[in-house]
Structure formats: C-alpha cells, structure tokens
Scaffold this active site. Sequence first.
Site, PDB file in Angstrom:
ATOM      1  N   ARG A  86       0.825  -1.197   0.000  1.00 25.80           N
ATOM      2  CA  ARG A  86       0.000   0.000   0.000  1.00 25.80           C
ATOM      3  C   ARG A  86       0.864   1.253   0.000  1.00 25.80           C
ATOM      4  NH1 ARG A  86      -2.365   0.548   4.528  1.00 25.80           N
ATOM      5  NH2 ARG A  86      -2.140  -1.516   5.432  1.00 25.80           N
ATOM      6  N   TYR A 220      -1.173  -3.336  -7.200  1.00 23.61           N
ATOM      7  CA  TYR A 220      -1.186  -4.064  -5.925  1.00 23.61           C
ATOM      8  C   TYR A 220      -2.588  -4.007  -5.298  1.00 23.61           C
ATOM      9  CZ  TYR A 220      -0.847  -5.144  -1.042  1.00 23.61           C
ATOM     10  OH  TYR A 220      -1.114  -5.669   0.206  1.00 23.61           O
ATOM     11  N   GLY A 222      -3.988  -4.006  -2.408  1.00 22.48           N
ATOM     12  CA  GLY A 222      -4.305  -3.059  -1.335  1.00 22.48           C
ATOM     13  C   GLY A 222      -4.548  -1.646  -1.846  1.00 22.48           C
ATOM     14  N   CYS A 272       0.002  -8.514  10.892  1.00 24.04           N
ATOM     15  CA  CYS A 272       0.195  -8.765  12.326  1.00 24.04           C
ATOM     16  C   CYS A 272      -0.670  -9.907  12.841  1.00 24.04           C
ATOM     17  CB  CYS A 272      -0.053  -7.485  13.117  1.00 24.04           C
ATOM     18  SG  CYS A 272       1.118  -6.196  12.696  1.00 24.04           S
ATOM     19  N   ALA A 385       3.902 -10.943  -0.578  1.00 23.60           N
ATOM     20  CA  ALA A 385       3.278 -11.786  -1.611  1.00 23.60           C
ATOM     21  C   ALA A 385       2.011 -12.405  -1.034  1.00 23.60           C
ATOM     22  CB  ALA A 385       4.247 -12.882  -2.036  1.00 23.60           C
ATOM     23  N   ARG A 386       1.009 -12.623  -1.883  1.00 23.84           N
ATOM     24  CA  ARG A 386      -0.308 -13.010  -1.349  1.00 23.84           C
ATOM     25  C   ARG A 386      -0.957 -14.131  -2.135  1.00 23.84           C
ATOM     26  NH1 ARG A 386      -2.872  -9.074   2.622  1.00 23.84           N
ATOM     27  NH2 ARG A 386      -1.148  -7.691   3.071  1.00 23.84           N
ATOM     28  N   ARG A 418       2.214  -5.669  16.730  1.00 26.88           N
ATOM     29  CA  ARG A 418       3.605  -6.106  16.881  1.00 26.88           C
ATOM     30  C   ARG A 418       4.254  -5.275  17.960  1.00 26.88           C
ATOM     31  NH1 ARG A 418       6.230  -9.291  12.640  1.00 26.88           N
ATOM     32  NH2 ARG A 418       4.464  -9.867  11.320  1.00 26.88           N
TER      33      ARG A 418
HETATM   34  N1  GDP Z   1       6.324 -14.557  15.277  1.00 25.61           N
HETATM   35  C1  GDP Z   1       5.059 -14.714  14.915  1.00 25.61           C
HETATM   36  N2  GDP Z   1       4.688 -14.423  13.650  1.00 25.61           N
HETATM   37  C2  GDP Z   1       3.385 -14.565  13.318  1.00 25.61           C
HETATM   38  C3  GDP Z   1       2.419 -15.031  14.254  1.00 25.61           C
HETATM   39  N3  GDP Z   1       1.224 -15.064  13.637  1.00 25.61           N
HETATM   40  C4  GDP Z   1       1.419 -14.644  12.375  1.00 25.61           C
HETATM   41  N4  GDP Z   1       2.719 -14.350  12.167  1.00 25.61           N
HETATM   42  C5  GDP Z   1       3.321 -13.852  10.917  1.00 25.61           C
HETATM   43  O1  GDP Z   1       2.806 -12.557  10.685  1.00 25.61           O
HETATM   44  C6  GDP Z   1       2.676 -12.341   9.281  1.00 25.61           C
HETATM   45  C7  GDP Z   1       1.326 -11.779   8.934  1.00 25.61           C
HETATM   46  O2  GDP Z   1       0.291 -12.573   9.359  1.00 25.61           O
HETATM   47  P1  GDP Z   1      -1.192 -12.475   8.758  1.00 25.61           P
HETATM   48  O3  GDP Z   1      -2.013 -13.372   9.598  1.00 25.61           O
HETATM   49  O4  GDP Z   1      -1.213 -12.728   7.316  1.00 25.61           O
HETATM   50  O5  GDP Z   1      -1.550 -10.925   9.036  1.00 25.61           O
HETATM   51  P2  GDP Z   1      -2.746  -9.997   8.564  1.00 25.61           P
HETATM   52  O6  GDP Z   1      -2.208  -9.092   7.513  1.00 25.61           O
HETATM   53  O7  GDP Z   1      -3.131  -9.246   9.809  1.00 25.61           O
HETATM   54  O8  GDP Z   1      -3.848 -10.867   8.081  1.00 25.61           O
HETATM   55  C8  GDP Z   1       2.941 -13.660   8.589  1.00 25.61           C
HETATM   56  O9  GDP Z   1       4.210 -13.581   7.991  1.00 25.61           O
HETATM   57  C9  GDP Z   1       2.900 -14.671   9.707  1.00 25.61           C
HETATM   58  O10 GDP Z   1       3.764 -15.743   9.476  1.00 25.61           O
HETATM   59  C10 GDP Z   1       2.861 -15.364  15.572  1.00 25.61           C
HETATM   60  O11 GDP Z   1       2.084 -15.797  16.432  1.00 25.61           O
HETATM   61  N5  GDP Z   1       4.173 -15.187  15.839  1.00 25.61           N
HETATM   62  C1  PEP Z   2      -4.743  -6.037   1.889  1.00 23.22           C
HETATM   63  C2  PEP Z   2      -4.230  -5.693   3.025  1.00 23.22           C
HETATM   64  O1  PEP Z   2      -4.633  -6.354   4.145  1.00 23.22           O
HETATM   65  P1  PEP Z   2      -3.968  -7.104   5.392  1.00 23.22           P
HETATM   66  O2  PEP Z   2      -2.475  -6.997   5.321  1.00 23.22           O
HETATM   67  O3  PEP Z   2      -4.541  -6.420   6.576  1.00 23.22           O
HETATM   68  O4  PEP Z   2      -4.382  -8.551   5.294  1.00 23.22           O
HETATM   69  C3  PEP Z   2      -3.306  -4.557   3.062  1.00 23.22           C
HETATM   70  O5  PEP Z   2      -3.008  -4.092   4.143  1.00 23.22           O
HETATM   71  O6  PEP Z   2      -2.865  -4.098   2.000  1.00 23.22           O
HETATM   72 MN    MN Z   3      -4.745 -10.632   6.189  1.00 20.92          MN
END
Ligand code: GDP
Ligand code: PEP
Ligand code: MN
Length: 625
Positions: A86, A220, A222, A272, A385-386, A418
């Site tokens: 983003r 992208y 986002g 996160c 990457a997604r 985080r």
């Molecule tokens: N160290 C650590 N990393 C985590 C944990 N949970 C998720 N991650 C990492 O955090 C990153 C983002 O997680 P994601 O669930 O996709 O985040 P979102 O963008 O909030 O949906 C990924 O690279 C995960 O591997 C955890 O409990 N501990």
């Molecule tokens: C699409 C997104 O969502 P998230 O990382 O919260 O999954 C983003 O932040 O660009």
């Molecule tokens: Mn997500």
Amino acid sequence: MDALEKLRELLPEEQFEKVKAIDNPELHAFLAEWIEWLEPGKVFVCTDSEEDEQYVRWKALYYGEEKMLETPNHTVHYDNYYDQARDKANTKLLVPGGKEIPFLNTKDRDEGLKEIKELMKGVMKGKELFICFFVLGPKNSIFTIPAVQLTDSAYVAHSEFILYRKGYEEFKRLGRNAKFFRFVHSAGELDERKTSKNLDKRRIYIDLVDDTVYSVNTQYGGNTIGLKKLAFRLTIQKAVKEGWLSEHMFLMRVNGPNGRKTYFTGAYPSMCGKTSTAMIPWENIVGDDLTFILPVNGVARGANVEKGVFGIIQGVNPEDDPIIWKVLHSPVEIIFSNVLVKDGKPYWNEMGIEIPDEGENHSGKWWRGKKDKEGNEIPPSHKNARFTVSLEHFPNVDLEALENPCGVEVGGMIFGGRDKDTWPPVREAFDWKHGVITMGASLESETTAATLGKEGVRAFNPMAILDFMSVPLGEYIENYLRFGEKLRKTPKIFAVNYFLRDENGKWLNHKLDKAVWLKWMELRVHGDVDAIETPIGYIPKYEDLARLFKEVLNKEYSREDYEKQFTIRVPELLAKIERIEKIYREKVKEVPEELFQVLEEERRRLLEAREKYGDYISPFAFESD
Ligand SMILES: Nc1nc2c(ncn2[C@@H]2O[C@H](COP(=O)(O)OP(=O)(O)O)[C@@H](O)[C@H]2O)c(=O)[nH]1
Ligand SMILES: C=C(OP(=O)(O)O)C(=O)O
Ligand SMILES: [Mn+2]
C-alpha cells in the site's frame, strides 16, 4: 441527451442491455460520464452469470496480467517491483477546502478531483474496461452495501469475483433505491511484464463526498481492489455517521466446551496476524480482514464484509498452517501474487520446503543472490506476496455465519499488534470503556512490509485502523464508546500480543500459542474460569493455561515460560501511557474526556503496583494478593 441515450451510443447493444436492465439514473449518469472520459477501446459489463465471471478470468490470462500454473485453476500475477504494498503517501482523502485533520492524509477535493481526472483522461485507450457489480456484506441483509467497480485490470476484477458477493441482481432489485459506492481504477500504462509503469503518477484518491474512490497507475491489491481497503474508508465514515462499527477485524468462531460457539472479532494492523488467527484449524473462520458490527436489539452482531481471503503467503507452512497449506495445494481457484514460479509451481519464503535457486518472481527473471537497484538481495518471493481464494474452499469455514443476513453475536473483541516489549500475550479489559481506551485506542505496532517504507518502527495505530481512518480520530473513538452504551450486553474486550521478544530478540511465543489464548478468552466470555486482576486488566492463571496447552496443543507449559510472558512490565507500560496520552492531548482534536480519565486510572494502578512489587512484577505476585 440523457445518460441512458449516451450509454446507448457508447456501448454495443449486448452490453447496453445489461446496464439498461438496472433502473438507476444515477448509475447511468456515472457510467456515461466515466466511459466517455476513460475512452476504453472496449467495454464489458459483468452480470452475476458464471459465463461473465469466466470471461473475466479468461481476459486476465489473455491480456497477460495472470499466467497459468501447473495446478488447474491456479494463476500467478505480478505487480511492479516497486508496487508491492500500500502506498500511504499517495493515498489521500479528498475533503472540501483541503481541511487538515490530524493523522489523516487529506487534500483539497477540487484540486484532487482535477488532478485525478487529468491522470485518467483517455487512460484506457486501446484497453478493455470491465464494469462489475458487487455487494459488501451478505446479500439482502442489514449489512449490504452495493458497489460498482470500473477497472481496466482483469486481474482486479477477477480478484473481486473471488473476494466479494456478486451484486448485479442486487442492483436490479434495488433499482433507484440503491445507494452505492463507486470505484474507478486504471492500472495505467503497462510494461512488457504487464505491470504498472508510471509509478510516479500512482494515486489513490478517496472522495468522501461522493462515496467514490479513484486509483491509478498501480495494481497491488491493497491499492486497487475497490471493495477492500478503498471501500473501507467510505464504510468507516458511514459507520461513524450512523452509529455502528466498520472495523479492520477478522471474524471467527471459537469452539467452547459442549459444542458452544462463541464468535470473536480481532483487529491487528496489516501483517500482524488477522488471517493466521482466523485460520486456526480447529476453530472456524468467518472472515479475515473486514467486519461490520451493528447493534441489533441491544446485541452486537458482526458480519464479514467479504467472502474470500487476500492473505499473506510468506511463512505459510504445513505444520503451522495445515489448512491454508492444503487449500493452496488443491485445484481450487487461486491467484498467487508476487511469488517465485519455477516449472509452473509457486514457491514462497519460509514455506518449510526447499525452494529452487532460480525462476520468475516479482523482480522478473530471478536467481539466488540477485540484487535490486538499491543493492538489496531479492528474496525468492516478496514479503507481502499473497494468495487470493474464496472462503468456500476452506474446510473450516462457518458458512452459516458467513451468509447469515443478521450476522452473528459478537462475544469478544480482540486488539493486537507487533509489540516486542510491553503487552503480555493476552489480557482482558475490566469493561467496555477500559478496553476501548487502553487496548483499542492505545494500540501501537511496528510497521511492516504491507505498506511502502521502513519496517519495524513502533507506530501509533489505534484499533489497527489508522491507515484507513476517514473521520477525525476523536469522533471515531467517541462513536466506539457510545456504541457500547447501545448494547444490553457488551462484548468482552481483550488484547493480545504474539510478538513479545526476550533480551536476545527471540520470540517468547510459538506461532500456535494463540490457539490457547483463544480458548482462554472463550472461557472468559462465559465466566468459566477465574483470572488474575492486574493494573492493566485480567490475565490468565497459570493452571488454566497449563491445562489448555495440554488439551489444545498437547504441550507442556512451564511456570517459567508463563512467568516470563506474563510479567507486568511497569516501566514499559508507563512509558506507553505517556506516549499515548501525549498524542491524544497534543495531536488529536475533540478527544472524549473519559479517555484521559481511564488512562490516568491505569497509570495510578501501575504506580501503586510498582510501590508494592517493583518494576517487573511476576503474575504470581498478584495472584497471592
Ligand atoms: N512470530 C510470529 N509471527 C506470526 C504469528 N502469527 C502470524 N505471524 C506472521 O505474521 C505475518 C502476517 O500474518 P497475517 O495473519 O497474514 O496478518 P494480517 O495481515 O493481519 O492478516 C505472517 O508472515 C505470519 O507468518 C505469531 O504468532 N508469531
Ligand atoms: C490487503 C491488506 O490487508 P492485510 O495486510 O490487513 O491482510 C493490506 O493491508 O494491504
Ligand atoms: Mn490478512
């Protein structure tokens, strides 16, 4: 000439009939104006038919925005090397007079509209424009918001078919009554890899007056997928006006004893842990990113805005994420983006298996050791990457909750970020107000690769929503506080921290420990276990966690680990209150007075505890109180 007449001139018969079938002059005027302005070589209007969806899928391949992979229904898409996240700096809220609002990136509406219109004039010459209809939230429900997307990217349209419920029939049904969101996107000029070229002219402008978002010279997701983070700015404004919540939250079911189902939402900043939490194999996913929460007869009811996942792929491995892993290896429809591809197979960082030393990735042809223009070594896949996939393909999806027009009762709401050194892994707020203020409004998190710019910098990020905020922060928090007062029973509020580290920078928790925190929170929602009262809320008792670690993960949980993780870190907590208070006092306007009171009470409790026990207080000390 009226808009419909103009559309008749602009569109071939078959496409014209599709828009004519929707009885909405406002929609017709919008379409006529923009088709004329964008000057596409061709226009395709998508209805809800399987045929039209298939047309879009095929066009993504035909125009080279996606390539087929070995597994049927799998494709890969690449964004420009410098268009992987983003773009906060070029994302602006257009407000009349360009009024400055703290923490919001605003721009004068007239100037912004002028600039974006110039950038988009004739931008689709020789390209195909896709006009697509979707809805946010379940169909025909209290949550539904219709939206129309104009884009010259078949990849964006394809992604939306995977992520959102189709809305053409809904537009037809609503006719003139449809109050709808509008999204106009163009990837702009493309390079030989079919990625956006003019990144210096990348703009994402959100017109809060007309509920319209413009996005240009970017691909992208986002920055481009209208119904995702772009619509989010519009829904936050709408929610605050109307007294409900539009949140950056997953929605999931946690399974309690004797078949009890308890639904949780969770707000963590991008990258996160929303998706990985919602995807815990033995619980049930409803949504992983965006949730609407409405007060219905005194109960908070939540629904997923989407029906698919645009998830981060880095780190997905068979041990920690067995369900996603399985889905990603089955022949269901998936778009992989910005991963490494070799011999038709996708690979990504930290996937737990050996990765080839060369192939194609987000930088083009790639080999191990390849460096970018800045001299940085390029990893196999981009950190951001997604994968894009519909929730229906997940064996643990709660379909009933996903489609329920009344949503589900929210039992608990979780905030997290985080944070390497301040918050314990899990705790419960004393009440709604305490949770909203000391957990939601006080959230800080280190920046990640989901946005362009430096990573790992601790930043204020209330409710994990700051990047998307579209109203003054004080008003947003006020709405949150008042929302609780509309409820007979408020959801319990919790805060989690998956990212605590020790002195050497090592994680204090394993990735799956969150599964235990969820089970504990479920029990707390129903008052099934006691907890320890600390100055910052209730924390779990060692015995309960030890039992849950055994039951849930079949792991021993030592008293030492518990003590290390749940130590109350008074100096860090006090410093945090200082930082947060300063921000709200000095930078944010019209902050509800109770925010300062609640922070002050928390400070006082911490100071008293420090008097009694010192700076770093073992959870056992509070227990014996
Ligand atoms: N160290 C650590 N990393 C985590 C944990 N949970 C998720 N991650 C990492 O955090 C990153 C983002 O997680 P994601 O669930 O996709 O985040 P979102 O963008 O909030 O949906 C990924 O690279 C995960 O591997 C955890 O409990 N501990
Ligand atoms: C699409 C997104 O969502 P998230 O990382 O919260 O999954 C983003 O932040 O660009
Ligand atoms: Mn997500």
